[in-house]
Design a protein around this motif. Sequence first.
Motif, PDB file in Angstrom:
ATOM      1  N   UNK A   1      14.939 -39.647 -35.735  1.00  0.00           N
ATOM      2  CA  UNK A   1      14.765 -38.524 -34.811  1.00  0.00           C
ATOM      3  C   UNK A   1      15.409 -38.769 -33.448  1.00  0.00           C
ATOM      4  N   UNK A   2      15.393 -40.002 -32.971  1.00  0.00           N
ATOM      5  CA  UNK A   2      16.026 -40.308 -31.680  1.00  0.00           C
ATOM      6  C   UNK A   2      17.539 -40.107 -31.755  1.00  0.00           C
ATOM      7  N   UNK A   3      18.140 -40.532 -32.873  1.00  0.00           N
ATOM      8  CA  UNK A   3      19.581 -40.361 -33.051  1.00  0.00           C
ATOM      9  C   UNK A   3      19.935 -38.876 -33.191  1.00  0.00           C
ATOM     10  N   UNK A   4      19.095 -38.140 -33.916  1.00  0.00           N
ATOM     11  CA  UNK A   4      19.322 -36.694 -34.071  1.00  0.00           C
ATOM     12  C   UNK A   4      19.191 -35.988 -32.728  1.00  0.00           C
TER      13      UNK A   4
ATOM     14  N   UNK B   1       4.344 -37.221 -37.539  1.00  0.00           N
ATOM     15  CA  UNK B   1       5.214 -37.414 -36.379  1.00  0.00           C
ATOM     16  C   UNK B   1       5.161 -36.257 -35.394  1.00  0.00           C
ATOM     17  N   UNK B   2       4.322 -35.278 -35.659  1.00  0.00           N
ATOM     18  CA  UNK B   2       4.142 -34.181 -34.709  1.00  0.00           C
ATOM     19  C   UNK B   2       4.827 -32.913 -35.153  1.00  0.00           C
ATOM     20  N   UNK B   3       5.016 -31.997 -34.215  1.00  0.00           N
ATOM     21  CA  UNK B   3       5.579 -30.692 -34.531  1.00  0.00           C
ATOM     22  C   UNK B   3       7.036 -30.569 -34.143  1.00  0.00           C
TER      23      UNK B   3
ATOM     24  N   UNK C   1       8.665 -27.848 -33.193  1.00  0.00           N
ATOM     25  CA  UNK C   1       8.872 -27.031 -31.987  1.00  0.00           C
ATOM     26  C   UNK C   1       8.693 -27.849 -30.715  1.00  0.00           C
ATOM     27  N   UNK C   2       7.682 -28.702 -30.709  1.00  0.00           N
ATOM     28  CA  UNK C   2       7.445 -29.556 -29.542  1.00  0.00           C
ATOM     29  C   UNK C   2       8.605 -30.507 -29.318  1.00  0.00           C
ATOM     30  N   UNK C   3       9.122 -31.035 -30.414  1.00  0.00           N
ATOM     31  CA  UNK C   3      10.252 -31.969 -30.338  1.00  0.00           C
ATOM     32  C   UNK C   3      11.472 -31.260 -29.753  1.00  0.00           C
ATOM     33  N   UNK C   4      11.728 -30.047 -30.211  1.00  0.00           N
ATOM     34  CA  UNK C   4      12.875 -29.271 -29.709  1.00  0.00           C
ATOM     35  C   UNK C   4      12.715 -28.979 -28.222  1.00  0.00           C
ATOM     36  N   UNK C   5      11.499 -28.619 -27.814  1.00  0.00           N
ATOM     37  CA  UNK C   5      11.276 -28.302 -26.394  1.00  0.00           C
ATOM     38  C   UNK C   5      11.524 -29.520 -25.509  1.00  0.00           C
ATOM     39  N   UNK C   6      11.290 -30.722 -26.043  1.00  0.00           N
ATOM     40  CA  UNK C   6      11.546 -31.948 -25.276  1.00  0.00           C
ATOM     41  C   UNK C   6      13.046 -32.195 -25.091  1.00  0.00           C
TER      42      UNK C   6
ATOM     43  N   UNK D   1      18.372 -31.025 -40.198  1.00  0.00           N
ATOM     44  CA  UNK D   1      17.954 -32.312 -40.766  1.00  0.00           C
ATOM     45  C   UNK D   1      16.670 -32.797 -40.106  1.00  0.00           C
ATOM     46  N   UNK D   2      16.573 -32.621 -38.780  1.00  0.00           N
ATOM     47  CA  UNK D   2      15.360 -33.022 -38.062  1.00  0.00           C
ATOM     48  C   UNK D   2      14.157 -32.221 -38.550  1.00  0.00           C
ATOM     49  N   UNK D   3      14.335 -30.922 -38.758  1.00  0.00           N
ATOM     50  CA  UNK D   3      13.223 -30.078 -39.212  1.00  0.00           C
ATOM     51  C   UNK D   3      12.724 -30.527 -40.575  1.00  0.00           C
ATOM     52  N   UNK D   4      13.647 -30.933 -41.460  1.00  0.00           N
ATOM     53  CA  UNK D   4      13.261 -31.443 -42.777  1.00  0.00           C
ATOM     54  C   UNK D   4      12.414 -32.702 -42.633  1.00  0.00           C
TER      55      UNK D   4
END
Length: 202
Positions: free
Chosen positions: A43-46, A88-90, A92-97, A77-80
Amino acid sequence: MVKTKKLSIPKARTSALKQQDNFAQAADSLEHLQTQDLSKANLNELASVVREAHDSFQSHMVSALEAALVAGNALVIAKEKFLYDREIGGFRGWVSELGISRATSYRYMKLAQNRDIVSQAETLSDALELLARHKAGQRTLQASEDKSSVKKRRATLTLSSERDHKLAMIAESKGIEVSLLISEVLDRWLSRQKNPEQIDIS
């Protein structure tokens, strides 16, 4: 006493050579992102790929469409990964970050998921227009198929007045609507397809 205005010295403009160099660097960075195998990225690389592609998109240093496709692919790929690992959480939250609006991220994803359609476009606006036309065509086709399916069902369920009367009486004795009775009969018939038997609706 008359005050004289000081002349401001204009800031040095970027030379054409420097602009070309900036463009080439941006294009190289996007090419590097396009050739990465994101299926094994964490996820960090994505997140890094999405940010870099989004920055390229906003800077207009490279094709906005290509940048959107790179970002969209990484987001898909991240959403999958979020779908398969709930701990690992949600998403949408990841995208907002990432500092990208939800609307923009989903637009990137739609473009990436329909690459075969938008690949014919030269610009982002052309791609979005192609995608909108494709969706409209799909909706029209679906509506047409739905109408055709309803017509077929109605033709199949056309009953003689005697059978219609019998169904109405049976439905009344059971205290249900005729449509519900027909549904029950069809359900029983479908469940017996492997071993066909005569269905008794009385």
